[in-house]
Write an enzyme that holds these catalytic residues in place. Sequence first.
Site, PDB file in Angstrom:
ATOM      1  N   HIS A 130       0.909  -1.147   0.168  1.00 12.94           N
ATOM      2  CA  HIS A 130      -0.077   0.119   0.143  1.00 12.94           C
ATOM      3  C   HIS A 130       0.769   1.425   0.039  1.00 12.94           C
ATOM      4  O   HIS A 130       0.684   2.211   0.574  1.00 12.94           O
ATOM      5  CB  HIS A 130      -0.948  -0.118   1.094  1.00 12.94           C
ATOM      6  CG  HIS A 130      -2.003  -0.877   0.994  1.00 12.94           C
ATOM      7  ND1 HIS A 130      -2.599  -1.438  -0.294  1.00 12.94           N
ATOM      8  CD2 HIS A 130      -2.935  -1.536   1.852  1.00 12.94           C
ATOM      9  CE1 HIS A 130      -3.549  -2.451  -0.098  1.00 12.94           C
ATOM     10  NE2 HIS A 130      -3.708  -2.410   1.383  1.00 12.94           N
ATOM     11  N   GLU A 165     -11.764  -3.181  -3.808  1.00 12.78           N
ATOM     12  CA  GLU A 165     -10.486  -2.260  -4.713  1.00 12.78           C
ATOM     13  C   GLU A 165     -10.174  -2.774  -6.018  1.00 12.78           C
ATOM     14  O   GLU A 165      -9.566  -3.533  -6.460  1.00 12.78           O
ATOM     15  CB  GLU A 165      -8.985  -2.870  -3.881  1.00 12.78           C
ATOM     16  CG  GLU A 165      -9.380  -2.612  -2.138  1.00 12.78           C
ATOM     17  CD  GLU A 165      -8.289  -3.252  -1.564  1.00 12.78           C
ATOM     18  OE1 GLU A 165      -7.025  -3.031  -1.770  1.00 12.78           O
ATOM     19  OE2 GLU A 165      -8.541  -4.188  -0.613  1.00 12.78           O
ATOM     20  N   HIS A 180      -9.840   2.619  -1.296  1.00 10.84           N
ATOM     21  CA  HIS A 180      -9.955   1.265  -0.145  1.00 10.84           C
ATOM     22  C   HIS A 180     -11.134   1.726   0.688  1.00 10.84           C
ATOM     23  O   HIS A 180     -10.981   1.368   2.090  1.00 10.84           O
ATOM     24  CB  HIS A 180      -8.563   1.617   0.581  1.00 10.84           C
ATOM     25  CG  HIS A 180      -8.127  -0.050   1.194  1.00 10.84           C
ATOM     26  ND1 HIS A 180      -8.996  -0.272   2.419  1.00 10.84           N
ATOM     27  CD2 HIS A 180      -7.400  -0.712   0.941  1.00 10.84           C
ATOM     28  CE1 HIS A 180      -8.474  -1.731   2.518  1.00 10.84           C
ATOM     29  NE2 HIS A 180      -7.674  -1.974   1.893  1.00 10.84           N
TER      30      HIS A 180
END
Length: 347
Positions: free
Chosen positions: A102, A309, A172
Site C-alpha cells: 500500500h 479495490e 480503499h
Amino acid sequence: MKKSFGFMPDGREVYMIELHSGKLSAKVLTYGAIIQSFCVPDKDGNIKDIVLGFDNLEDYIEQDKCFGCIVGRCTNRISNASFKLNGIEYKLYKNSQGNSSHGGKIGFSKKIWDIDNISENSVTLHLFSPDMEENYPGDLDIYVRYTLTEKSLRLEYNGHCNKDTIVNLTNHAYFNLEGHESGDISNHLISINADYFLRTDNKTVPDGTIVSVAGTPLDLRQLQPIGNNIDSDYDQIKWSKGFDRNWCINGKLGDFNKACELIGPNSKIKLEMYTTQPGIQLYTGNYLGSDRKAKDGVTYVDRGGYALEAQGYPDAINHPNFPSVVLKAGEEYKEKTEYFVDIEKCE
C-alpha cells in the site's frame, strides 16, 4: 461545500468537501483523498451511510486499516519489497512480512492532497509525489476526481511522470449496504464478474499463477451470500481468515467492465462497481475489529465491511504475465471506477 476537518500535528489544515446530487450525498477529505461518507436511500427512503469511517481527523491519522483512502504509489503487495525497471533495482520499505504494501511507510493515504477544482457535485484533488519518494522513480503528478451523479459515485484518475515508474492506485473504502454501523456483512449478497483469480502464498503475495475459480470457494460468479464460503478450509481463504484475493475481471483489458454486484439483504440497496482496471481485490474486513470509536460513536467488528479495490494486479511488476503497471515517462495514467446505486431493481 468545503469546511475544516481539523489540523495535522504540523499545523496544516485538512478540509472536508460535501458533494450532493439528487438523493445522494458524499463527503471527501483532503487527507488521504478519503471518502468519509456515502449516503444513499434504502428501500423505505431512509438515508444510509454505507461507507465506514471516523468523525475526526485524529482517528484517521492513527488507524491502520486504510479507511476510504486513495492508496499509492502502488497499492497492495510488492514481493520482497523490490522491483526492477529498465535494469535498475528499487528497494522499497518493508511493512508486510518482508514485502511492501500500500505505498510504503508514508503512502498517498497519509498525504494531504490539494484541491484543484470544486463544484456542488464534484471535487478534483491533486498530489505531487517527488522523484524517489518511498524509493519510486520519477516526479509523479496525480489527479483524482470524485463526481457524484444521481445514481453513482465516480472516481477518475489521471497522472503523468517525468521518468518511467510504476503506478497502481485504488480507493480503499469499506462498504456496508445496511449502514456503516450495522456489523457483520456475511449475509450480504455478492457476485464477482471473474472467471479467474490470482493464487497467492500465505503472505497474500501472488505467486504468478492465474487460476480458474471453477470448482473453488472463490467462484462468486452467481449472486450468493458472502458468508457461504468465508470460513472455508480452502487455503486461499483460510490463510486470510476470509476473502482477501484479487479476481481477474472479465472483459477486454482497459474497457469499462462490470466488476461486482452487492445487495444489502434488508436495505435492498444494490451496489454495482464498474472499472477500467483489470482486477478487483475483495477484502471482507477480516481484521477490522477495534475498540476505537468510529462514526456516530460505534465500534466496528471483524467483517463489519468489505473493501472493493479496483486495481492493477498486485505485484504485477514482478510477474511479466500480468497486465503491466509501468507508466512510461510522458504517458498518461488514466483509470476510472464507478459505484452505481440502485434500489428499485432489488425490491
